[in-house]
Design an enzyme around this catalytic site. Sequence first.
Site, short mmCIF file in Angstrom:
data_model
loop_
_atom_site.label_atom_id
_atom_site.label_comp_id
_atom_site.label_asym_id
_atom_site.label_seq_id
_atom_site.Cartn_x
_atom_site.Cartn_y
_atom_site.Cartn_z
N PHE A 140 65.36 -34.15 -29.94
CA PHE A 140 64.74 -34.89 -29.10
C PHE A 140 64.92 -34.42 -27.64
O PHE A 140 66.14 -34.54 -27.13
CB PHE A 140 65.06 -36.41 -29.26
CG PHE A 140 64.03 -37.34 -28.03
CD1 PHE A 140 62.68 -37.46 -28.26
CD2 PHE A 140 64.65 -37.33 -26.96
CE1 PHE A 140 62.07 -38.23 -27.58
CE2 PHE A 140 63.81 -38.00 -25.89
CZ PHE A 140 62.51 -38.39 -26.02
N ASP A 151 71.71 -29.52 -24.46
CA ASP A 151 70.98 -30.79 -23.67
C ASP A 151 72.01 -31.94 -24.06
O ASP A 151 72.01 -32.51 -25.03
CB ASP A 151 69.66 -30.93 -24.50
CG ASP A 151 69.09 -32.23 -24.00
OD1 ASP A 151 69.46 -33.05 -23.13
OD2 ASP A 151 67.76 -32.51 -24.46
N LYS A 203 69.98 -39.09 -17.40
CA LYS A 203 70.10 -40.32 -17.77
C LYS A 203 71.29 -40.97 -16.85
O LYS A 203 71.07 -41.35 -15.56
CB LYS A 203 70.55 -40.41 -19.16
CG LYS A 203 69.30 -40.22 -20.01
CD LYS A 203 69.61 -40.73 -21.47
CE LYS A 203 68.14 -40.94 -21.94
NZ LYS A 203 67.57 -39.86 -23.11
C1 LIG Z 1 66.43 -38.96 -23.04
C2 LIG Z 1 66.69 -37.50 -23.54
C3 LIG Z 1 65.72 -36.71 -22.77
C4 LIG Z 1 64.74 -36.73 -21.92
O1 LIG Z 1 65.16 -37.77 -20.84
P1 LIG Z 1 63.80 -38.30 -19.93
O2 LIG Z 1 64.55 -38.71 -18.77
O3 LIG Z 1 63.27 -39.64 -20.85
O4 LIG Z 1 62.90 -37.50 -19.75
C5 LIG Z 1 65.89 -35.32 -23.04
N1 LIG Z 1 66.89 -35.05 -24.04
C6 LIG Z 1 67.81 -35.89 -24.46
C7 LIG Z 1 68.92 -35.45 -25.41
C8 LIG Z 1 67.57 -37.44 -24.33
O5 LIG Z 1 68.45 -37.92 -24.91
#
Ligand SMILES: *Cc1c(COP(=O)(O)O)cnc(C)c1O
Length: 400
Positions: free
Chosen positions: A141, A226, A255
């Site tokens: 994700f 990520d 985040k």
């Molecule tokens: C939440 C998330 C994203 C995307 O972040 P947004 O601010 O919602 O665009 C990307 N990678 C990971 C691992 C995430 O948990």
Amino acid sequence: MMDYKDYIKLEEELGAHNYKPLDVVLNRGKGVWVWDVDGNKYLDCLAAYSAINQGHCHPEIVKTMVEQAQRLTLTSRAFRNDQLGLLYKEICDLTNSHKVLPMNSGAEAVETVIKAVRKWGYTIKGVPADKAEVIVCENNFHGRTITIVGFSTDENSKSGFGPFTPGFKIIPFGDADALESAISPNTVAFMVEPIQGEAGVIIPPKGYLKDVRSICQKNNVILILDEIQTGLGRTGKLLAEEHDGIESDLTLIGKALSGGFYPVSAVLSNKEVLGVLNPGEHGSTFGGNPLACAVARAALRVLIEEHMIENAAAMGEYFLSRLLELKSSYIKEVRGKGLMLAVELVPEAGNARNFTEKLMTLGLLCKETHEHTIRLAPPLVVTREEIDWAMERIETVLAT
Ligand SMILES: *Cc1c(COP(=O)(O)O)cnc(C)c1O
């Protein structure tokens, strides 16, 4: 006077139905607690998908945000501001990075990193034009843009949205040999979550990240971690990569970078990958604005100064041990690192949604991921007593 049902009705009638929220209408938060419009109190065990690591409405971040909002909010990157350089310095010192590129949402950081590694591939590695490949993992994700959902393996996320951006290869998560075999002369990068969050808190086998690190090194492939969800203390370390004693080439954070006040994300670069970007080649009107930078600086400061990362490690261990003690025929597996935890249910238990709805009525807010997994990820300021409080409710709904 509007009743909670009226708010829900407005959302249902006027909003796109791209989410299926629990029917709780919140209007106040403090630390790990939130309140609904009727004054009922809940323990937040989702923390906005880990964007609220510092707890709701942290007073230091509130203060900084208000002060900065009264002084200067947005300059665009056409001009400089007195917060951006300081944010760069503080992030680099904390994470041992060399360069930073600020964006807003997590997905934008992912898009940015894909552009940067492609450019790096063409200008430094010598990949022929338009042939660059990025390797990603099954059940990843990384966000919701067209390019990103194009390399998702979740049908729900991608079906109906094609055609997609080419240039991605998908391999199984947790399998270093698969990475080695997938690499070609045109591979520029491998992008992976240290722990897959949205997939249901999937922890790779021991040694995986170390192997991946050395495979990338050997093949001149950029390792992108990520850490938008795993980073900033969630797993009990500032960055999850520290558990494996490795350093990525590029790391994505977002985040909790703003403590949940404002969308702030960043690409952190350990090599000179970000150095390939020239003026005009990438940007964002709001990226790196002084309000975002001031808020992010405060969010990072409280994370460190208030020892939230150490607390996440200690409380995560306690929460996990309590969950592992649960005797319930509904439970298939309990797993987690730090305060990134999940309870996976056996299929016979039915949909995890039934459990999260029951937990809500008992005052505990959390979210199912996919059909059978309940994710538990409270703010990092949670105490032992609050975990005990949560466990009473979890025990109740999982009693068989
Ligand atoms: C939440 C998330 C994203 C995307 O972040 P947004 O601010 O919602 O665009 C990307 N990678 C990971 C691992 C995430 O948990």
